[in-house]
Design an enzyme around this catalytic site. Structure first.
Site, PDB file in Angstrom:
ATOM      1  N   GLY A   9       0.864  -1.413   0.066  1.00  0.00           N
ATOM      2  CA  GLY A   9       0.053   0.113  -0.036  1.00  0.00           C
ATOM      3  C   GLY A   9       0.712   1.111   0.023  1.00  0.00           C
ATOM      4  CG  ASP A  64      -2.395  -7.844  -6.317  1.00  0.00           C
ATOM      5  OD1 ASP A  64      -3.102  -8.153  -5.400  1.00  0.00           O
ATOM      6  OD2 ASP A  64      -2.732  -7.243  -7.301  1.00  0.00           O
ATOM      7  CG  LEU A  86       0.718   0.513   5.243  1.00  0.00           C
ATOM      8  CD1 LEU A  86       1.183   1.953   5.035  1.00  0.00           C
ATOM      9  CD2 LEU A  86       0.066   0.511   6.800  1.00  0.00           C
ATOM     10  CB  SER A 131     -10.087  -0.003   9.907  1.00  0.00           C
ATOM     11  OG  SER A 131     -11.184   0.847  10.068  1.00  0.00           O
ATOM     12  CD  GLU A 133     -16.088   1.834   8.999  1.00  0.00           C
ATOM     13  OE1 GLU A 133     -16.994   1.227   8.772  1.00  0.00           O
ATOM     14  OE2 GLU A 133     -16.347   3.121   9.454  1.00  0.00           O
ATOM     15  CE1 TYR A 155     -11.049  -1.118   4.691  1.00  0.00           C
ATOM     16  CE2 TYR A 155     -12.336  -0.427   6.415  1.00  0.00           C
ATOM     17  CZ  TYR A 155     -11.152  -0.462   5.773  1.00  0.00           C
ATOM     18  OH  TYR A 155      -9.993   0.342   6.430  1.00  0.00           O
ATOM     19  CE  LYS A 159      -8.387  -2.664   6.836  1.00  0.00           C
ATOM     20  NZ  LYS A 159      -6.818  -2.669   6.535  1.00  0.00           N
ATOM     21  CG  HIS A 185      -5.528   8.344   9.500  1.00  0.00           C
ATOM     22  ND1 HIS A 185      -6.149   7.079   9.961  1.00  0.00           N
ATOM     23  CD2 HIS A 185      -4.489   7.723   8.492  1.00  0.00           C
ATOM     24  CE1 HIS A 185      -5.475   6.032   9.554  1.00  0.00           C
ATOM     25  NE2 HIS A 185      -4.385   6.399   8.533  1.00  0.00           N
TER      26      HIS A 185
HETATM   27  P1  NAP Z   1      -5.371   4.129   0.276  1.00  0.00           P
HETATM   28  O1  NAP Z   1      -5.144   5.479   0.367  1.00  0.00           O
HETATM   29  O2  NAP Z   1      -6.699   3.512  -0.201  1.00  0.00           O
HETATM   30  O3  NAP Z   1      -4.327   3.126  -0.149  1.00  0.00           O
HETATM   31  C1  NAP Z   1      -4.635   1.645  -0.123  1.00  0.00           C
HETATM   32  C2  NAP Z   1      -3.304   1.081  -0.800  1.00  0.00           C
HETATM   33  O4  NAP Z   1      -3.625  -0.243  -1.191  1.00  0.00           O
HETATM   34  C3  NAP Z   1      -2.699   1.678  -2.279  1.00  0.00           C
HETATM   35  O5  NAP Z   1      -1.373   1.735  -2.250  1.00  0.00           O
HETATM   36  C4  NAP Z   1      -3.287   0.444  -3.087  1.00  0.00           C
HETATM   37  O6  NAP Z   1      -2.734   0.311  -4.364  1.00  0.00           O
HETATM   38  C5  NAP Z   1      -3.068  -0.661  -2.092  1.00  0.00           C
HETATM   39  N1  NAP Z   1      -3.694  -1.989  -2.697  1.00  0.00           N
HETATM   40  C6  NAP Z   1      -4.867  -2.265  -3.026  1.00  0.00           C
HETATM   41  N2  NAP Z   1      -5.193  -3.162  -3.428  1.00  0.00           N
HETATM   42  C7  NAP Z   1      -4.225  -3.753  -3.488  1.00  0.00           C
HETATM   43  C8  NAP Z   1      -3.547  -5.344  -3.639  1.00  0.00           C
HETATM   44  N3  NAP Z   1      -4.716  -6.148  -3.935  1.00  0.00           N
HETATM   45  N4  NAP Z   1      -2.215  -5.595  -3.582  1.00  0.00           N
HETATM   46  C9  NAP Z   1      -1.639  -4.708  -2.899  1.00  0.00           C
HETATM   47  N5  NAP Z   1      -1.764  -3.516  -2.722  1.00  0.00           N
HETATM   48  C10 NAP Z   1      -2.952  -3.112  -2.869  1.00  0.00           C
HETATM   49  O7  NAP Z   1      -5.464   3.665   2.001  1.00  0.00           O
HETATM   50  P2  NAP Z   1      -4.921   4.758   3.092  1.00  0.00           P
HETATM   51  O8  NAP Z   1      -5.934   5.689   3.538  1.00  0.00           O
HETATM   52  O9  NAP Z   1      -3.593   4.808   2.853  1.00  0.00           O
HETATM   53  O10 NAP Z   1      -4.790   3.659   4.230  1.00  0.00           O
HETATM   54  C11 NAP Z   1      -3.796   2.528   4.501  1.00  0.00           C
HETATM   55  C12 NAP Z   1      -4.411   1.432   5.327  1.00  0.00           C
HETATM   56  O11 NAP Z   1      -4.970   1.880   6.372  1.00  0.00           O
HETATM   57  C13 NAP Z   1      -5.460   0.508   4.531  1.00  0.00           C
HETATM   58  O12 NAP Z   1      -5.337  -0.713   4.925  1.00  0.00           O
HETATM   59  C14 NAP Z   1      -6.719   1.006   5.265  1.00  0.00           C
HETATM   60  O13 NAP Z   1      -7.810   0.095   5.077  1.00  0.00           O
HETATM   61  C15 NAP Z   1      -6.335   1.395   6.501  1.00  0.00           C
HETATM   62  N6  NAP Z   1      -7.012   2.316   7.357  1.00  0.00           N
HETATM   63  C16 NAP Z   1      -7.066   3.565   6.806  1.00  0.00           C
HETATM   64  C17 NAP Z   1      -7.705   4.561   7.648  1.00  0.00           C
HETATM   65  C18 NAP Z   1      -8.052   5.871   7.120  1.00  0.00           C
HETATM   66  O14 NAP Z   1      -8.696   6.811   7.784  1.00  0.00           O
HETATM   67  N7  NAP Z   1      -7.091   6.485   6.296  1.00  0.00           N
HETATM   68  C19 NAP Z   1      -7.995   4.243   8.938  1.00  0.00           C
HETATM   69  C20 NAP Z   1      -7.854   2.811   9.535  1.00  0.00           C
HETATM   70  C21 NAP Z   1      -7.378   1.924   8.522  1.00  0.00           C
HETATM   71  P3  NAP Z   1      -2.889   1.152  -5.774  1.00  0.00           P
HETATM   72  O15 NAP Z   1      -2.590   2.686  -5.483  1.00  0.00           O
HETATM   73  O16 NAP Z   1      -2.566   0.521  -6.792  1.00  0.00           O
HETATM   74  O17 NAP Z   1      -4.752   1.326  -5.731  1.00  0.00           O
HETATM   75  O1  F7E Z   2     -16.848   8.294   5.198  1.00  0.00           O
HETATM   76  C1  F7E Z   2     -20.344   9.864   5.138  1.00  0.00           C
HETATM   77  C2  F7E Z   2     -20.348   8.461   5.127  1.00  0.00           C
HETATM   78  O2  F7E Z   2     -15.717   7.290   3.090  1.00  0.00           O
HETATM   79  C3  F7E Z   2     -17.021   9.011   6.275  1.00  0.00           C
HETATM   80  C4  F7E Z   2     -11.543   4.653   5.213  1.00  0.00           C
HETATM   81  O3  F7E Z   2     -10.507   5.374   5.300  1.00  0.00           O
HETATM   82  O4  F7E Z   2     -12.022   5.324   7.554  1.00  0.00           O
HETATM   83  C5  F7E Z   2     -12.502   5.652   6.185  1.00  0.00           C
HETATM   84  O5  F7E Z   2     -13.785   5.087   6.113  1.00  0.00           O
HETATM   85  C6  F7E Z   2     -18.603   9.334   6.565  1.00  0.00           C
HETATM   86  C7  F7E Z   2     -19.549   8.234   6.316  1.00  0.00           C
HETATM   87  O6  F7E Z   2     -14.714   7.160   5.423  1.00  0.00           O
HETATM   88  C8  F7E Z   2     -20.292  11.006   1.637  1.00  0.00           C
HETATM   89  O7  F7E Z   2     -21.603   7.667   4.946  1.00  0.00           O
HETATM   90  C9  F7E Z   2     -21.551  11.437   3.575  1.00  0.00           C
HETATM   91  O8  F7E Z   2     -20.353   7.995   7.457  1.00  0.00           O
HETATM   92  O9  F7E Z   2     -14.861   9.376   4.296  1.00  0.00           O
HETATM   93  P1  F7E Z   2     -15.388   8.216   4.156  1.00  0.00           P
HETATM   94  P2  F7E Z   2     -15.111   5.859   6.171  1.00  0.00           P
HETATM   95  O10 F7E Z   2     -16.263   4.997   5.692  1.00  0.00           O
HETATM   96  O11 F7E Z   2     -15.231   6.391   7.856  1.00  0.00           O
HETATM   97  C10 F7E Z   2     -12.193   4.154   8.024  1.00  0.00           C
HETATM   98  C11 F7E Z   2     -11.501   4.249   9.557  1.00  0.00           C
HETATM   99  C12 F7E Z   2     -11.345   3.321   7.406  1.00  0.00           C
HETATM  100  O12 F7E Z   2     -10.680   2.312   7.647  1.00  0.00           O
HETATM  101  C13 F7E Z   2     -11.664   3.327   5.781  1.00  0.00           C
HETATM  102  O13 F7E Z   2     -10.415   2.436   5.139  1.00  0.00           O
HETATM  103  O14 F7E Z   2     -19.002  10.282   5.474  1.00  0.00           O
HETATM  104  N1  F7E Z   2     -20.516  10.530   3.748  1.00  0.00           N
HETATM  105  N2  F7E Z   2     -21.443  11.849   2.221  1.00  0.00           N
HETATM  106  C14 F7E Z   2     -19.769  10.361   2.796  1.00  0.00           C
HETATM  107  N3  F7E Z   2     -18.785   9.481   2.516  1.00  0.00           N
HETATM  108  C15 F7E Z   2     -18.229   9.536   1.051  1.00  0.00           C
HETATM  109  N4  F7E Z   2     -17.088   8.588   0.887  1.00  0.00           N
HETATM  110  N5  F7E Z   2     -18.666  10.194   0.075  1.00  0.00           N
HETATM  111  C16 F7E Z   2     -19.566  10.626   0.395  1.00  0.00           C
HETATM  112  O15 F7E Z   2     -20.359  11.468  -0.396  1.00  0.00           O
END
Ligand code: NAP
Ligand code: F7E
Length: 348
Positions: A9, A64, A86, A131, A133, A155, A159, A185
């Site tokens: 990731g 992958d 990640l 996460s 989630e 999702y 997780k 974040h």
């Molecule tokens: P992101 O921007 O969506 O990045 C996801 C990464 O995973 C990308 O580099 C993507 O590659 C790669 N990926 C997707 N499918 C893959 C596969 N089949 N094999 C290898 N790599 C693959 O996510 P992020 O926000 O940086 O989050 C990083 C991690 O933390 C994720 O696991 C996410 O679920 C978790 N997480 C995120 C949050 C948040 O709020 N951001 C919170 C809690 C947990 P491509 O660029 O090629 O698509």
């Molecule tokens: O939605 C509401 C939506 O898609 C946040 C991922 O990084 O954090 C992320 O998941 C809230 C939800 O993030 C729209 O319904 C309203 O209640 O930005 P989001 P998420 O679903 O919380 C967790 C911790 C992860 O682990 C995940 O990988 O916002 N919402 N209107 C919307 N959300 C989106 N995307 N688009 C809308 O138009």
């Protein structure tokens, strides 16, 4: 000798910030990338700016999470000291459209990686990107490491599998394996289909006349939003602790999507109510209404604390996206004037 880290990731939001952090700390960083028909390395390209003199401590390898043989080969060749898993299909709404695929990458991808290191016979430290989630329909407020899980999406379910298999490998094989249970974040590098970035991109584009409307789903959802740069530091800190463990990483503050809109649009002197329309396409079959984390264990054991407040997070994103919108506008103006002069020459 420099420590070697492997990041799945690496092209994502967190992967790019973590790469910067680890390079700063003197690591050699190996990133797993997927073949794509268009470039997908823009978040890490600045680390590769001079193609003749790339930072040789950063290397990218094709692989992958759905392809065990690629993971085996990569681990055999690199033998990392630390692995940060990640990689994921990380979009909650999209996971309802592709539940099986999400289970493969986000859930089973983790065990493929864990099995690969057993097969290769190495014992690196292992970080799993868990996460908030997992808490889904929350059973307790705020959520801690002891709050039971109740995932609400494919999702979240994927997780949950990855979380438990990480704990299981720690207990079964004496592996240094940690779960970082990270709450939402965001950053200027956040994917544009997540709500925070969708809002900051729209507010700044509307300000400059590049867009008229913003279509959103549920505006009442509340999230505990922090800054991604602070959160990747927590990942690294977990991997340096004496004992492997699981930690909640959060700010301890919840804000609604409406508050995110208030904060963003007020920074560009606009009233979001004039531009935002609710669109059922963005509703989820099952919603997570409120997430609020208690990161006191991370503070007590690791000394981790967030540095960037909610207001500053939104400001960082708006400042960045305003510049992006200005560049977009300038490019449009160049294209329009080129077309106009072409039309003038064509007419004469
Ligand atoms: P992101 O921007 O969506 O990045 C996801 C990464 O995973 C990308 O580099 C993507 O590659 C790669 N990926 C997707 N499918 C893959 C596969 N089949 N094999 C290898 N790599 C693959 O996510 P992020 O926000 O940086 O989050 C990083 C991690 O933390 C994720 O696991 C996410 O679920 C978790 N997480 C995120 C949050 C948040 O709020 N951001 C919170 C809690 C947990 P491509 O660029 O090629 O698509
Ligand atoms: O939605 C509401 C939506 O898609 C946040 C991922 O990084 O954090 C992320 O998941 C809230 C939800 O993030 C729209 O319904 C309203 O209640 O930005 P989001 P998420 O679903 O919380 C967790 C911790 C992860 O682990 C995940 O990988 O916002 N919402 N209107 C919307 N959300 C989106 N995307 N688009 C809308 O138009």
């Amino acid at each position: 000798m420099a420590k070697r880290a492997l990041i799945t990731g690496i092209t994502g939001q967190d992967g790019s910030f973590l790469t910067e952090l680890l390079l700063d700390k003197g690591y050699e960083v190996y990133g797993v990338i997927r073949r794509s028909s268009s470039f997908n390395t823009d978040r890490i390209d600045h680390l590769y700016q001079d193609p003749h003199e790339p930072d040789t401590r950063l290397r990218l390898v094709y692989g992958d999470l759905n392809d065990s043989s690629s993971l085996n080969t990569i681990l055999r060749q690199i033998k990392p000291d630390e692995i940060y898993n990640l990689g994921a299909q990380s979009h909650v709404r999209v996971s309802f459209d592709v539940p099986e695929y999400t289970g493969e990458v986000t859930g089973l991808g983790c065990v493929r990686l864990l099995e690969a290191l057993r097969e290769v016979g190495i014992q690196p430290k292992f970080y799993q990107a868990s996460s908030s989630e997992l808490y889904g329909k929350v059973l307790e407020v705020p959520q801690t490491e002891n709050t039971p899980f109740y995932p609400r999406s494919p999702y979240g379910c994927a997780k949950a599998y990855a979380y438990y298999i990480t704990v299981n490998y720690r207990e079964s094989y004496d592996l240094f394996a940690c779960n970082g249970i990270l709450f939402n974040h965001e950053s200027e590098r956040r994917g544009e289909t997540f709500v925070s970035r969708k809002i900051t991109r729209a507010a700044t584009r509307i300000k400059l006349g590049l867009q008229n409307k913003l279509y959103l789903g549920n505006l009442d959802a509340q999230r505990d939003w922090g800054y991604a740069k602070d959160y990747v530091e927590a990942m690294w800190m977990m991997m340096q602790a004496e004992e492997p463990d699981d930690y909640v990483i959060a700010t301890g503050e919840a804000h609604s999507v409406r508050e995110f809109l208030d904060e963003s649009f007020s920074l560009v002197d606009l009233d979001w109510k004039e531009y935002v329309e609710e669109d059922p396409r963005y509703y989820r079959p099952a919603e997570v209404d409120l997430l609020l984390g208690d990161a006191s264990k991370a503070k007590r054991v690791l000394g981790w604390e967030r540095k960037v407040s909610f207001k500053n997070l939104v400001r960082i994103m708006i400042d960045h996206d305003l510049k992006l919108a200005q560049q977009e506008l300038a490019m449009q103006e160049v294209a329009t004037s080129a077309l106009a002069s072409k039309a003038r020459w064509g007419a004469s």
